[in-house]
Design an enzyme around this catalytic site. Structure first.
Site, short mmCIF file in Angstrom:
data_model
loop_
_atom_site.label_atom_id
_atom_site.label_comp_id
_atom_site.label_asym_id
_atom_site.label_seq_id
_atom_site.Cartn_x
_atom_site.Cartn_y
_atom_site.Cartn_z
N HIS A 165 -52.00 23.27 12.75
CA HIS A 165 -50.95 23.24 13.26
C HIS A 165 -50.83 22.18 14.04
CE1 HIS A 165 -49.85 27.47 11.37
NE2 HIS A 165 -50.57 28.01 12.44
N ARG B 153 -39.80 22.29 0.91
CA ARG B 153 -40.94 22.95 0.35
C ARG B 153 -40.64 24.35 1.00
NH1 ARG B 153 -44.08 17.52 1.30
NH2 ARG B 153 -44.93 17.37 -0.76
N ARG C 223 -36.61 23.46 -2.96
CA ARG C 223 -37.25 24.03 -3.69
C ARG C 223 -37.77 25.82 -3.65
NH1 ARG C 223 -42.77 21.19 -4.54
NH2 ARG C 223 -43.27 22.63 -2.72
N GLU D 84 -44.31 17.20 -13.21
CA GLU D 84 -44.41 17.24 -12.13
C GLU D 84 -46.31 17.90 -13.06
OE1 GLU D 84 -45.16 19.23 -8.46
OE2 GLU D 84 -43.84 20.99 -9.05
N ASN E 63 -47.15 13.24 -7.06
CA ASN E 63 -48.51 13.92 -6.97
C ASN E 63 -49.00 14.83 -7.54
OD1 ASN E 63 -47.09 13.06 -4.26
ND2 ASN E 63 -47.05 15.06 -2.99
N ASP E 64 -48.28 16.03 -7.73
CA ASP E 64 -49.27 16.42 -8.76
C ASP E 64 -49.53 15.91 -10.15
OD1 ASP E 64 -49.90 19.28 -8.07
OD2 ASP E 64 -48.23 19.56 -7.25
N ARG F 111 -56.07 15.86 -6.65
CA ARG F 111 -54.89 14.51 -6.06
C ARG F 111 -56.17 15.58 -4.17
NH1 ARG F 111 -49.73 18.23 -5.09
NH2 ARG F 111 -49.01 17.74 -3.29
N CYS G 240 -40.12 13.05 -5.53
CA CYS G 240 -40.05 13.58 -4.43
C CYS G 240 -41.55 13.07 -3.63
CB CYS G 240 -39.23 15.01 -4.33
SG CYS G 240 -39.82 15.85 -4.53
C1 PEP Z 1 -45.61 16.38 -5.84
O1 PEP Z 1 -46.36 17.41 -6.30
O2 PEP Z 1 -45.28 15.24 -5.71
C2 PEP Z 1 -44.44 17.51 -4.94
C3 PEP Z 1 -43.76 16.84 -4.15
O3 PEP Z 1 -44.63 18.72 -4.12
P1 PEP Z 1 -46.19 19.12 -3.60
O4 PEP Z 1 -46.31 17.85 -3.22
O5 PEP Z 1 -45.28 20.18 -3.08
O6 PEP Z 1 -47.21 19.50 -4.95
MG MG Z 2 -45.77 19.15 -6.66
#
Ligand code: PEP
Ligand code: MG
Length: 591
Positions: free
Chosen positions: A198, A305, A341, A440, A463-464, A474, A511
């Site tokens: 936080h 998110r 989302r 993803e 990211n995923d 990751r 994203c």
């Molecule tokens: C991703 O996976 O790139 C993404 C934007 O979602 P998150 O980071 O919330 O898994």
């Molecule tokens: Mg993701």
């Protein structure tokens, strides 16, 4: 115990969680270094219990006062839930009853409380989930407050902070962080903390440079010691030499100059020099980020998110609460679109009390849309709230972690049934609401052309996608060197997804964090992405690069990169090219 002398230019490295450079003198927040311990007599037990209960009441009234103060500051109002968490901890029987049992065993209140806290901390530390584990800092914060009251130490240290202070604390509680006066505090550093704590979240909301996770900094630093912190790199320098001081002053000025200069990009169109527009939108976790996102020129939200709404609580948010939050966001962002989302719970995002069992391989387990399709009532509640918010502005629905056509068809069927329900109830929503999916998973890439027939848009979650394509966790520092956004497999995957989207004439955005990297802008342009969604602070930098390139340059560069064989070769090529083409932006001072 005195502190050992700290040599000039002593470097400490932690986790930079809020960018910017702070130069000042250390203000070590008052911490009780030792807990008084003694045995009490039989006839003192009740007195000691009363003393402990008084401390609980006093702590609650202090917290309520802080709550009242911050509720007058709109940008902090959202964080009131942290104070509510602390108030709940004060009422928790695990804390109160255990301590009283120990007092009845003739242990004084301070020591009984200390022992209880230690037991509870052990319980917390065995929790696998990082987010929940970090909540043990809330427990510590409450414990510290109670100990200060029991010891009769005034909680006045925060008011005593002088100008240009670098606040140092073992763990700065969120309640304390909220009270930091931005005019006096030029940064803070803590021994504990992670990126999702936080305190880190608040530091970013407040725009105060911060370095956390320094482990033992408060043992080394002393009050009034000159120091520098760099919230971008996580570096802390104690007793800086004149040379270091000058160097960081220069960096600080450059950072501030760039920040100021970048605000001039806010109202400029996000388009290439050959007039190709790319929508630069923000990723949003908290309602409080909205003003800053608008200030940085975000034209809508590319990824909201929603799972953050479900965290830190025992019950999931109901339809009314979700509708309230979603509609507020939609109205504030109007006329720009907001992509909501659906819940991406599971994996590393732990949501309490939602029948998420322990999984051996959570990243590949019951997460995201898989969880929603199992908990259909919960899913429907969220869809109702999103649909209702769509009557207030431009809303788009996005489903996370889709791995096949059947999954998205099921999602759409449930969405249709929720729409029918609303219609029958006479509740307004946008019947044409756009439906999209996150790309993803590797399977989604491979069948992108099939998926494109099912939806209105794609948003690539790199990211995923990178972690699943390259089989690299990751969050695992041991294999971080393999996590390469420019790996040839990733470039090819991205190209395949974008080509499929263009072929089907649907929109395609990105994203994941890759969208926020200025160096990658030509690649993103070459791919023909319509939207880039990122942390709002990155928008001006990305826009600046975008405005200095042409789409044709992007296409040409991407084609050259696709001929190369390794991530390193690709990275070197792109860096060299960008330095050559835009020396002002990518020269010595890489932005
Ligand atoms: C991703 O996976 O790139 C993404 C934007 O979602 P998150 O980071 O919330 O898994
Ligand atoms: Mg993701």
């Amino acid at each position: 115990m005195g502190k050992t002398e700290v040599q000039q230019d002593t470097y400490l490295v932690g986790l930079g969680v809020s960018p910017g450079i702070g130069i000042g003198r250390v203000c070590l927040l008052n911490r009780l270094s030792s807990i008084a311990e003694w045995t009490i007599d039989e006839d003192e037990i009740e007195i000691e219990i009363q003393r402990f209960r008084h401390a609980l009441t006093e702590a609650a009234s202090q917290l309520r006062e802080v709550k009242q103060n911050i509720s007058r500051q709109p940008h902090l109002r959202e964080h009131i839930y942290i104070l509510d968490t602390h108030l709940l901890i004060l009422e928790d029987e695990l804390l109160t009853e255990r301590t009283e049992v120990l007092i009845r065993q003739k242990i004084n209140a301070e020591s009984a409380l200390d022992q209880t806290l230690k037991q509870l901390r052990v319980m917390f530390e065995t929790i696998e989930d990082e987010y929940l584990r970090e909540r043990s800092s809330d427990l510590d914060a409450v414990g510290q407050r109670l100990q200060r009251i029991l010891a009769g130490v005034n909680d006045a240290t925060l008011e005593q902070i002088e100008e240009k202070s670098l606040v140092a604390a073992h763990d700065l509680s969120p309640a304390d962080t909220m009270q930091l006066d931005k005019n006096k505090v030029v940064g803070f550093l803590t021994d504990r903390g992670g990126k999702t704590s936080h305190t880190a979240i608040l530091a970013r909301s407040l725009g105060i440079p911060a370095v956390v996770g320094l482990e033992s900094a408060t043992v080394i630093v002393d009050n009034a010691m000159p120091a520098i912190i760099d919230g971008s790199t996580g570096v802390v320098i104690l007793n800086p030499s004149e040379e270091t001081f000058k160097e960081y002053l220069k960096r600080k000025l450059a950072f501030e100059y760039l920040e100021k200069e970048l605000t001039s990009y806010r109202d400029l169109p996000a388009e290439t020099s050959d007039h190709v527009e790319v929508a630069l939108r923000t990723n949003l976790e908290l309602l409080s980020e909205v003003p800053a996102a608008l200030n940085d020129g975000a034209v809508g939200i590319g990824l909201y998110r929603t799972e953050f709404l479900y965290m830190n609580r025992n019950e999931p948010p109901g339809e009314a609460e979700q509708f309230d939050t979603y509609s507020k966001i939609v109205q504030r962002l109007a006329p720009h679109p907001v992509t909501i989302r659906t819940l991406d719970a599971g994996g590393d995002k732990f949501i309490a009390d939602m029948s998420l069992e322990h999984e051996d391989n959570p990243a590949m387990g019951l997460r995201a849309v898989r969880f929603s399709l199992r908990e259909v009532d919960l899913f429907k509640t969220q869809l109702r709230a999103i649909l209702r918010a769509s009557a207030m502005g431009q809303v788009r629905i996005m489903f996370p972690m889709i791995s096949g056509v059947a999954e998205i068809r099921t999602c759409k069927r449930i969405l249709r049934s929720v729409k029918n329900e609303l219609e029958q109830e006479g509740i307004l929503f946008d019947p044409q609401i756009k439906v999209g999916i996150m790309i993803e998973t590797p399977s989604a890439v491979i069948i992108a052309s099939l998926l494109a027939k099912e939806v209105d848009f794609f948003s690539i979650g790199t990211n995923d996608l990178i972690q699943y394509c390259l089989a690299v966790d990751r969050g695992n520092e041991h294999v971080a060197y393999l996590y390469e956004p420019l790996h040839p497999a990733i470039l090819r995957a991205l190209k395949q997804v974008c080509d499929a989207a263009h072929e089907a004439d649907i929109e395609v955005g990105m994203c994941g964090e890759m969208a926020a990297e200025p160096l990658y802008v030509p690649v993103l342009l070459g791919l023909g992405l319509n939207e880039l969604s990122m942390n709002h602070a990155c928008i001006p930098r990305v826009k600046r690069v975008l405005r200095n390139l042409t789409r044709v340059e992007g296409v040409e560069l991407l084609n050259q990169l696709l001929q190369l064989s390794t991530g390193k070769e690709i990275a070197t090529y792109i860096e060299r090219e960008m330095r050559r083409r835009l020396p002002d932006l990518f020269g010595d001072f890489v932005i």
